[in-house]
Motif scaffolding. Structure first.
Motif, PDB file in Angstrom:
ATOM      1  N   GLY A  25      -3.189 -12.647   8.608  1.00  8.59           N
ATOM      2  CA  GLY A  25      -2.174 -11.632   8.343  1.00  8.59           C
ATOM      3  C   GLY A  25      -0.822 -12.041   8.900  1.00  8.59           C
ATOM      4  N   ILE A  26       0.019 -11.068   9.174  1.00 10.51           N
ATOM      5  CA  ILE A  26       1.378 -11.280   9.667  1.00 10.51           C
ATOM      6  C   ILE A  26       1.416 -11.004  11.163  1.00 10.51           C
ATOM      7  CG2 ILE A  26       3.764 -10.458   9.518  1.00 10.51           C
ATOM      8  CD1 ILE A  26       3.097  -9.587   6.628  1.00 10.51           C
TER       9      ILE A  26
ATOM     10  N   ARG B 267       4.399  -0.025  10.816  1.00  5.76           N
ATOM     11  CA  ARG B 267       4.753  -0.841   9.656  1.00  5.76           C
ATOM     12  C   ARG B 267       5.965  -0.236   8.952  1.00  5.76           C
ATOM     13  NH1 ARG B 267      -0.705  -3.162   6.886  1.00  5.76           N
ATOM     14  NH2 ARG B 267      -1.961  -3.365   8.786  1.00  5.76           N
TER      15      ARG B 267
ATOM     16  N   LEU C 182       8.435  -5.578   6.197  1.00 12.51           N
ATOM     17  CA  LEU C 182       8.679  -6.346   4.983  1.00 12.51           C
ATOM     18  C   LEU C 182      10.043  -5.956   4.440  1.00 12.51           C
ATOM     19  CD1 LEU C 182       5.255  -5.906   3.087  1.00 12.51           C
ATOM     20  CD2 LEU C 182       5.868  -7.649   4.791  1.00 12.51           C
TER      21      LEU C 182
ATOM     22  N   TYR D  97       0.637  -2.645   1.395  1.00  8.69           N
ATOM     23  CA  TYR D  97       0.717  -2.977   2.819  1.00  8.69           C
ATOM     24  C   TYR D  97       0.692  -1.705   3.675  1.00  8.69           C
ATOM     25  CZ  TYR D  97       3.127  -4.491   7.128  1.00  8.69           C
ATOM     26  OH  TYR D  97       3.500  -4.708   8.444  1.00  8.69           O
TER      27      TYR D  97
ATOM     28  N   ARG E  38      -2.961  -7.194   9.313  1.00  8.48           N
ATOM     29  CA  ARG E  38      -3.468  -7.459   7.973  1.00  8.48           C
ATOM     30  C   ARG E  38      -2.553  -6.839   6.920  1.00  8.48           C
ATOM     31  NH1 ARG E  38      -7.665  -4.533   6.843  1.00  8.48           N
ATOM     32  NH2 ARG E  38      -8.131  -5.737   4.962  1.00  8.48           N
ATOM     33  N   THR E  39      -2.318  -7.584   5.831  1.00  9.77           N
ATOM     34  CA  THR E  39      -1.539  -7.022   4.725  1.00  9.77           C
ATOM     35  C   THR E  39      -2.397  -6.134   3.840  1.00  9.77           C
ATOM     36  OG1 THR E  39      -1.981  -8.824   3.148  1.00  9.77           O
ATOM     37  CG2 THR E  39      -0.130  -9.119   4.694  1.00  9.77           C
TER      38      THR E  39
ATOM     39  N   ASP F  47      -4.103 -12.632   3.045  1.00 12.16           N
ATOM     40  CA  ASP F  47      -4.377 -12.664   4.483  1.00 12.16           C
ATOM     41  C   ASP F  47      -5.057 -13.968   4.875  1.00 12.16           C
ATOM     42  OD1 ASP F  47      -3.233 -10.253   5.192  1.00 12.16           O
ATOM     43  OD2 ASP F  47      -5.036  -9.100   4.796  1.00 12.16           O
TER      44      ASP F  47
END
Length: 242
Positions: A19-20, A120, A158, A43, A6-7, A13
């Motif tokens: 999400g990603i 992340r 990102l 994020y 999830r961002t 999202d």
């Protein structure tokens, strides 16, 4: 498909189908002031406070205090606590540019990648990162190596990219093809200020909505209005992107 990360931005999202994809590397592009850095901060903050995921923020443009102030300005009041606890690690420009050499800088990062577990990462910005290199071939080679390192260490990342144009420059180089997804932040001037939009142009192995959606930045961060996508600046629709 891999797990979804999830961002922390509900509307975004939803557009992304949740999400990603885990271990993806996503290019986040836009001209200055569109909200790219705020997106990166939000994020990481969501990961640390809601998902039990540790994060790294790498900045070649701001120092750690600048990043803290930006986080606190959008309601991320526990940012500094998370930094002090090690749940978020910040590499400011003073640390990243101190060595002046890509290999030495990478060694600094790899020590943490090897010794600690992070989920992340935000690189702000890819534009400055590329200034380490003398020619396009070297730039692309090291970008590929860096992307592979992030994936090998289990990070969903990102990579923030600065663009000069107001509207997205969709052919900005090989980085488009080396990354798993492309998200564009757009702003257009109006008589009373600016209108802001977000466009998810690509996300491999995910079903996404490729319309362009309005967004705003407030003292609570970014909000994307997914139900307002019907006006579509570009047409688009929804479907898988590989």
């Amino acid at each position: 498909m891999s797990d979804i990360i999830r961002t922390g931005i509900d509307g975004l999202d939803s557009i992304l189908g949740g999400g990603i994809g885990e271990r993806s590397t996503v290019l986040v592009s836009g001209n200055p002031g569109t909200g790219k850095s705020i997106f990166g901060i939000q994020y990481l903050y969501t990961g640390a406070t809601e998902e039990d995921q540790r994060g790294i923020y790498i900045s070649f443009e701001e120092n750690a205090d600048d990043i803290r102030r930006a986080a606190e300005s959008i309601g991320m009041e526990h940012w500094q606590e998370l930094v002090e606890s090690g749940d978020i690690k910040v590499y400011g420009k003073n640390k990243m540019l101190r060595e002046g050499d890509f290999t030495a800088t990478m060694d600094l990062l790899l020590e943490d990648f090897a010794d600690e577990s992070y989920d992340r990462l935000v690189l702000d910005s890819l534009t400055m990162f590329q200034l380490f290199f003398d020619d396009e071939k070297e730039k692309r080679t090291y970008l590929l190596k860096f992307s592979d390192i992030l994936k090998q260490h289990g990070m969903t990342s990102l990579l923030i990219n600065e663009q000069g144009a107001v509207f997205p420059e969709t052919e900005i180089g090989l980085e488009n093809f080396l990354t798993d997804g492309n998200i564009y932040f757009i702003q257009t001037p109006t008589d009373s200020g600016v209108n802001r939009y977000v466009w998810v142009a690509k996300m491999r192995k995910q079903s996404i909505n490729t319309d362009i959606f309005p967004m705003e930045i407030s003292d609570e961060g970014i909000t994307v209005y997914e139900r307002a996508g019907g006006f579509s600046m570009m047409g688009g629709g929804s479907g898988p992107s590989f």
